[in-house]
Write an enzyme that holds these catalytic residues in place. Structure first.
Site, mmCIF file in Angstrom:
data_model
loop_
_atom_site.group_PDB
_atom_site.id
_atom_site.type_symbol
_atom_site.label_atom_id
_atom_site.label_comp_id
_atom_site.label_asym_id
_atom_site.label_seq_id
_atom_site.Cartn_x
_atom_site.Cartn_y
_atom_site.Cartn_z
ATOM 1 N N GLY B 288 46.982 40.869 46.164
ATOM 2 C CA GLY B 288 46.512 42.249 46.046
ATOM 3 C C GLY B 288 46.263 42.669 44.609
ATOM 4 O O GLY B 288 45.762 41.896 43.799
ATOM 5 N N SER B 289 46.676 43.880 44.291
ATOM 6 C CA SER B 289 46.251 44.528 43.052
ATOM 7 C C SER B 289 46.703 43.852 41.767
ATOM 8 O O SER B 289 46.138 44.131 40.707
ATOM 9 C CB SER B 289 46.720 45.989 43.046
ATOM 10 O OG SER B 289 46.138 46.695 44.109
#
Lengths: 106, 570
Positions: B288-289
């Site tokens: 993810g981020s």
């Protein structure tokens, strides 16, 4: 003449055999001593290894931390406690050991 | 009368007898002697041969063969221990081979199995009375009382004075610190081989007779801090699993690596595969981020973006048929800084699309993310991507850390390059000498790397990573909260997250990297019910840095780093 030669040769042979036997016996004794010393070294190394393991077991960080808390009332160093002497002058310590800025009191 | 054999001769006739004539044989006697002569010769030869063999053997034993008469050294516990010791970088013992014993008793010597079992079970370290009784019962053969027994236990058994006892010495691999660094060390199985961890990675070196000790890169103080905080995180956030990695950015040395749940290498058989697994090396995640700094790095390196350049994250973003959303919808355009600080998926996707699929793929390869992490661990897994075709939707989703699953080690290696001025170095579990600089490769420019780290610092000072901020250490970082893919439905599950945080410190002159990952953490009152990384992984990273900061970067060292940074950037 021949007979004398045979007698002399036999004596020399016997002496050589005896010398060889003595040398061999001494060599065997030395080997036995070496083998006993090697066994002793193995035994000592084994004991050293045991002690090293015991030391490592006793030096477990969680054990040392628990002992430090109980017997020395020490806590892990916090970033606020890391400073120079110049910074330390004129500072005050809080209840958790952290330094309070300026003239603040705990 | 004189006697000559069986012949009797009158004494009066003895003087007149010729001895030669007396003892000469003739006629039948001569024939008999002639007939016997070959047999006599044969017997003489046989005896001569026999005596020759005895003589030669005697000479051989006396002069040449001395071993059979000397005291032999102990066989099993030889002077050279077969497997070298493992220590941390400061010489602290982590694993070694010690002499232990297996104890056996001949069943025929047992008078009362029940009483004997009761006697033996009283010795600490042996099995229970029931187990021992079951082993001792029977009439034939030998019963094993125990194996891997210490000398103290052996002595205790020996002092019972039991007939028919036998102790077999053996070498056992022992880990004196128990679960400490278990996933890094691995263990040794009954065949004496290491199936995982350092025991497997360095098998050849450990078995080399010239190697007495192998120093790993681990720092016990740092490892302990990481393990403690991961354990606290398990209790606090109740994740399914947790892991952490701490590295020296310049040298690639892994100073600490730990996971939960864990196991004891002294009893690997008692642990499940789930507990024994080193998730940092074997498990692949859509992170993810935390991937976004890499996307920004690509954009800066290509000169395609500027820190204050604005991107439209207000309008919906649909790539192919996939709609890309932000967790918090923005009402205004965002700068590149804001995209990272506020963690905008749309913004990261737009940057990735600007870089382009081909370039992105090349950068991922250069960052080492299309291959297993370059570390000695044999179990280091390769990444996985859902499809080989690199379409726009893939480019966009990879931009914010989805569409590609990588191991935490591979990600740490890649982020290490960003922290290290754009220079990627391989990770290593071996302790390196001071000043060591490994060979690596340049992936992005130092300017691009510095820009990304600077923005990551803002993530910590005013963004989602505030809980990781530690006074005095200039922590730069990025949070990552990725929904997990449900393998049954093929959809992302909103209530199952991978929370992670990557931290680099100090930001002005990066030296160390910390990565924390929590698999499905739970929210509670302290997190206001939130399960995102800013509430769990970030504070864990912050606590770890608080503990290791004074150890790795005391004030004097930080001051020097600051000064050298000022010199380079006046």
């Amino acid at each position: 003449m021949i007979r004398a030669f045979y007698v002399l040769a036999s004596v020399v042979t016997a002496l050589l055999a005896l010398a060889l036997y003595v040398a061999k016996t001494e060599a065997q004794s030395a080997q036995q001593r070496i083998a006993r010393m090697e066994n002793g070294i193995i035994s000592e190394l084994s004991q050293i290894s045991q002690l090293e393991n015991e030391l490592a077991y006793l030096e477990r960080p969680e054990r040392l931390e628990a002992l430090s808390r109980v017997h020395l009332q020490l806590r892990p160093l916090s970033p606020e406690q890391d400073m120079t002497f110049a910074q330390l002058s004129g500072q005050h310590l809080g209840s958790n050991g952290a330094v309070l800025a300026g003239k603040a009191r705990p | 009368m004189a006697k000559a054999g069986r012949y009797t001769i009158p004494l009066a006739d003895v003087e007149r007898i010729d001895a030669a004539e007396l003892f000469s044989i003739s006629g039948e006697q001569r024939k008999a002697v002639r007939a016997a002569r070959p047999r006599l010769m044969l017997m003489a030869l046989i005896f001569a041969f026999g005596y020759s063999v005895l003589m030669v053997r005697s000479i051989s034993l006396t002069i040449f063969d001395h071993q059979s008469v000397s005291v032999k050294s102990r066989v099993v516990a030889a002077i050279r221990v077969p497997r070298a010791k493992l220590t941390d970088r400061n010489g602290g013992l982590l694993a070694s081979s010690i002499e232990t014993y297996s104890a056996y008793i001949t069943r025929a010597n047992i008078r009362n199995a029940e009483r004997l079992a009761n006697q033996l079970s009283a010795i600490k370290g042996l099995a229970s009375e029931e187990i021992l009784r079951a082993r001792l019962e029977g009439k034939k053969g030998r019963a094993r009382i125990g194996h891997r027994l210490t000398p103290a236990i052996r002595d205790a058994i020996f002092s019972l004075g039991l007939p028919g006892m036998k102790f077999v010495p053996e070498l056992t691999r022992y880990y004196p610190r128990g679960q400490f660094a278990a996933h890094v060390l691995g263990w040794v199985n009954a065949d004496g081989k290491g199936p995982a961890g350092a025991e497997r990675a360095f098998e050849e070196k450990l078995l080399d007779k010239n190697t007495k000790t192998l120093a790993l890169s681990l720092d016990t103080r740092v490892q302990f801090a990481l393990e403690s905080e991961l354990q606290t995180a398990m209790e606090e956030f109740r994740p399914e699993a947790a892991l952490g990695i701490i590295t020296n950015i310049k040298t690639g040395e892994v100073l600490a690596m730990a996971g939960r749940p864990t196991f004891s290498p002294n009893a690997p058989g008692k642990a499940s595969p789930r507990e024994r697994r080193n998730r940092a090396a074997t498990d692949r995640y859509e992170l993810g981020s935390v991937f976004k700094p890499l996307t920004l790095a690509m954009g800066f390196d290509q000169g395609l973006i500027e820190p204050d350049e604005l991107f439209d994250v207000v309008r919906p973003l649909v790539v192919s048929t996939k709609q890309i959303n932000d967790m918090h919808r923005s009402r205004h355009k965002m700068s590149v800084r804001e995209i990272l600080v506020k963690s905008s998926n749309k913004g990261a996707a737009l940057i990735a699309l600007k870089v382009g699929g081909k370039k992105q793929r090349q950068y991922l390869a250069d960052f080492g993310l299309l291959d297993a992490a370059k570390i000695e661990l044999k179990e280091s897994a390769r990444p996985y991507m859902s499809t080989r075709q690199w379409r726009a939707v893939k480019t966009a989703t990879i931009g914010y850390g989805h569409g590609i699953t990588v191991t935490p080690l591979a990600f740490v290696q890649a982020m290490g390059a960003v922290a290290n001025g754009g220079h990627l170095v391989p990770l290593t579990l071996l302790a390196r000498p001071p000043g060591y600089r490994p060979e690596g490769r340049d992936v992005i420019s130092p300017k691009a790397a510095k820009t990304v780290v600077g923005i990551m610092r803002e993530v910590v000072t005013r963004g989602t990573g505030k809980n990781a901020n530690v006074e005095g250490y200039d922590v730069a970082g990025k949070t990552g909260s990725a929904e997990k893919l449900d393998p049954k439905t093929g959809r992302y599950a909103k209530d199952r997250n991978i929370s992670s945080f990557v931290a680099i410190f100090p930001a002005y002159n990066p030296q160390y990297l910390v990565f924390i990952l929590l698999d499905e953490p739970k929210g509670d009152v302290h997190t206001s019910g939130w399960e995102t990384a800013g509430w769990n992984a970030a504070p864990v990273a912050g606590r770890v840095i608080s503990r290791i900061g004074p150890v790795l970067l005391p004030l004097a060292k930080r001051t020097n780093l600051m000064a050298s940074n000022v010199e380079k950037n006046p």
